[in-house]
Design an enzyme around this catalytic site. Structure first.
Site, PDB file in Angstrom:
ATOM      1  N   CYS A  76       0.494  -1.097  -0.087  1.00 62.17           N
ATOM      2  CA  CYS A  76      -0.152   0.134  -0.204  1.00 62.17           C
ATOM      3  C   CYS A  76       0.991   1.140   0.053  1.00 62.17           C
ATOM      4  O   CYS A  76       2.122   1.230   0.976  1.00 62.17           O
ATOM      5  CB  CYS A  76      -0.583  -0.385   1.506  1.00 62.17           C
ATOM      6  SG  CYS A  76      -2.034   1.367   1.574  1.00 62.17           S
ATOM      7  N   ASN A 164       1.552  -5.921  -6.557  1.00 59.94           N
ATOM      8  CA  ASN A 164       0.382  -5.681  -6.228  1.00 59.94           C
ATOM      9  C   ASN A 164      -0.703  -5.865  -7.346  1.00 59.94           C
ATOM     10  O   ASN A 164       0.160  -5.245  -8.977  1.00 59.94           O
ATOM     11  CB  ASN A 164      -0.594  -5.278  -5.196  1.00 59.94           C
ATOM     12  CG  ASN A 164      -0.197  -3.288  -5.064  1.00 59.94           C
ATOM     13  OD1 ASN A 164      -0.027  -3.778  -6.284  1.00 59.94           O
ATOM     14  ND2 ASN A 164      -1.061  -3.213  -4.143  1.00 59.94           N
ATOM     15  N   ASN A 197      -6.779  -4.343  -9.109  1.00 58.38           N
ATOM     16  CA  ASN A 197      -7.450  -3.243  -8.473  1.00 58.38           C
ATOM     17  C   ASN A 197      -7.352  -2.364  -9.520  1.00 58.38           C
ATOM     18  O   ASN A 197      -6.538  -2.719 -11.033  1.00 58.38           O
ATOM     19  CB  ASN A 197      -6.046  -2.378  -7.711  1.00 58.38           C
ATOM     20  CG  ASN A 197      -6.246  -2.548  -6.130  1.00 58.38           C
ATOM     21  OD1 ASN A 197      -6.477  -3.299  -5.126  1.00 58.38           O
ATOM     22  ND2 ASN A 197      -4.261  -3.884  -6.453  1.00 58.38           N
ATOM     23  N   GLU A 215     -10.442  -0.197  -5.106  1.00 58.37           N
ATOM     24  CA  GLU A 215      -9.355  -1.530  -4.455  1.00 58.37           C
ATOM     25  C   GLU A 215      -9.938  -3.023  -4.764  1.00 58.37           C
ATOM     26  O   GLU A 215     -11.466  -2.707  -3.570  1.00 58.37           O
ATOM     27  CB  GLU A 215      -9.166  -0.423  -3.196  1.00 58.37           C
ATOM     28  CG  GLU A 215      -8.331   0.746  -3.773  1.00 58.37           C
ATOM     29  CD  GLU A 215      -6.656   0.884  -2.997  1.00 58.37           C
ATOM     30  OE1 GLU A 215      -6.470   0.082  -2.011  1.00 58.37           O
ATOM     31  OE2 GLU A 215      -7.338   1.821  -2.352  1.00 58.37           O
ATOM     32  N   ARG A 216      -9.300  -3.903  -4.660  1.00 58.41           N
ATOM     33  CA  ARG A 216      -9.754  -5.695  -4.412  1.00 58.41           C
ATOM     34  C   ARG A 216      -9.931  -5.074  -2.860  1.00 58.41           C
ATOM     35  O   ARG A 216      -8.956  -4.762  -1.821  1.00 58.41           O
ATOM     36  CB  ARG A 216      -8.985  -6.681  -5.301  1.00 58.41           C
ATOM     37  CG  ARG A 216      -7.209  -6.121  -4.270  1.00 58.41           C
ATOM     38  CD  ARG A 216      -6.579  -7.217  -5.079  1.00 58.41           C
ATOM     39  NE  ARG A 216      -5.029  -7.813  -4.247  1.00 58.41           N
ATOM     40  CZ  ARG A 216      -4.162  -8.250  -4.508  1.00 58.41           C
ATOM     41  NH1 ARG A 216      -4.781  -9.326  -5.357  1.00 58.41           N
ATOM     42  NH2 ARG A 216      -3.071  -7.844  -4.185  1.00 58.41           N
ATOM     43  N   GLY A 227      -1.712   2.350  -6.865  1.00 61.93           N
ATOM     44  CA  GLY A 227      -2.910   2.314  -8.159  1.00 61.93           C
ATOM     45  C   GLY A 227      -1.831   3.470  -8.679  1.00 61.93           C
ATOM     46  O   GLY A 227      -1.880   3.785  -9.937  1.00 61.93           O
TER      47      GLY A 227
END
Length: 282
Positions: A76, A164, A197, A215-216, A227
């Site tokens: 994140c 991710n 995402n 977002e997933r 992202g």
């Protein structure tokens, strides 16, 4: 039982931060996410981030991030800046240290203190190869401007891993996008076996973008650091934005500055702020 926490946000991407350096991640972390993250009913957040003891030599801490539904994510971007700010604020020995080294499930991240509440993070290198996301049925990659059918509509997407998975697509107007309707169909698309995402990008000019993100595990959030990095990387891959150039990305919660280097390394600069600290009765 009482649980002490810090609520922090980076461009409106807000998480509940727990000091787990001595205890490790709580065994009931999934339940905590589901109990504490619903808005209007509890503390309210996009998820919970646990600040744990470092896992590698010379690191200062480890970040473990959990989405609002309790699923764990590897990285994140807004969260790791907030972890750096939390350490600077709460750990006297680190108050004047820059850079800080923070372990994540996507590798170690290096964060530089720029000014009050602003950090620059070396986010590592991105990849547009299918195996790194993972993605299936779209070719091996680079997955740049490839077709993806969602709800019987063909979208042109670029798929980028920042540790991710991200799916980036350009739209003419992000403000009027029915994101709550279409977001889940991207997230759960069979092309992405670990879900994805999704970033919806509106082009302003070659150095300015507008973005909304689904977002997933969390739904729409006000910002997504990884992202935003993936979005600019996708624009550079398509020669819409230039490498080694600061790109300003406007999100619902603020603006992040992203620079993609020719070797695919991505630098992210943005705010990290403490909203409040509190105690919740469990």
């Amino acid at each position: 039982m009482k649980l002490n926490f810090t609520k922090m946000q980076g461009c409106g991407n807000d998480y509940i931060y727990l000091d787990c350096r001595a205890t490790g991640v709580p065994e009931n972390i999934v339940g905590l996410c589901q109990d504490l993250c619903p808005r209007h009913l509890a503390v309210g957040a996009d998820g919970i981030i646990c600040i744990c003891a470092p896992e590698t030599e010379d690191a200062h801490a480890t970040m473990r991030m959990f989405n609002a539904d309790g699923s764990e994510g590897k990285m994140c971007g807004n969260g790791v800046r907030c972890v750096a700010q939390w350490l600077r604020t709460h750990e006297p020995a680190l108050a004047d240290i820059s850079p800080l080294q923070i372990d994540t499930r996507a590798g170690r991240k290096t964060l530089f203190y720029k000014e009050a509440g602003v950090w620059q993070a070396d986010m590592g290198k991105y990849s547009a190869m299918a195996a790194d996301l993972p993605a299936i049925g779209l070719g091996e990659g680079p997955l740049v401007n490839v077709p993806l059918t969602v709800q019987e509509k063909c979208w042109r997407v670029s798929c980028v891993s920042m540790g991710n998975p991200h799916c980036v697509t350009i739209v003419p107007d992000v403000d009027h996008l029915p994101l709550a309707e279409i977001g889940p169909h991207f997230e759960m698309h069979p092309a992405f076996p670990q879900q994805v995402n999704t970033e919806f990008i509106q082009l302003v000019d070659e150095t300015h973008l507008k973005m909304r993100v689904w977002e997933r595990g969390s739904g729409e959030t006000w910002a997504c650091g990884t992202g935003t990095c993936a979005a600019v990387a996708a624009m550079v891959e398509q020669s819409i934005c230039q490498p080694n150039t600061d790109i300003q990305v406007a999100l619902l919660g603020g603006t992040l500055t992203i620079r993609v280097m020719p070797d695919h390394t991505v630098w992210m600069t943005g705010p990290a702020k403490i909203a409040f600290e509190g105690t919740v009765e469990l």
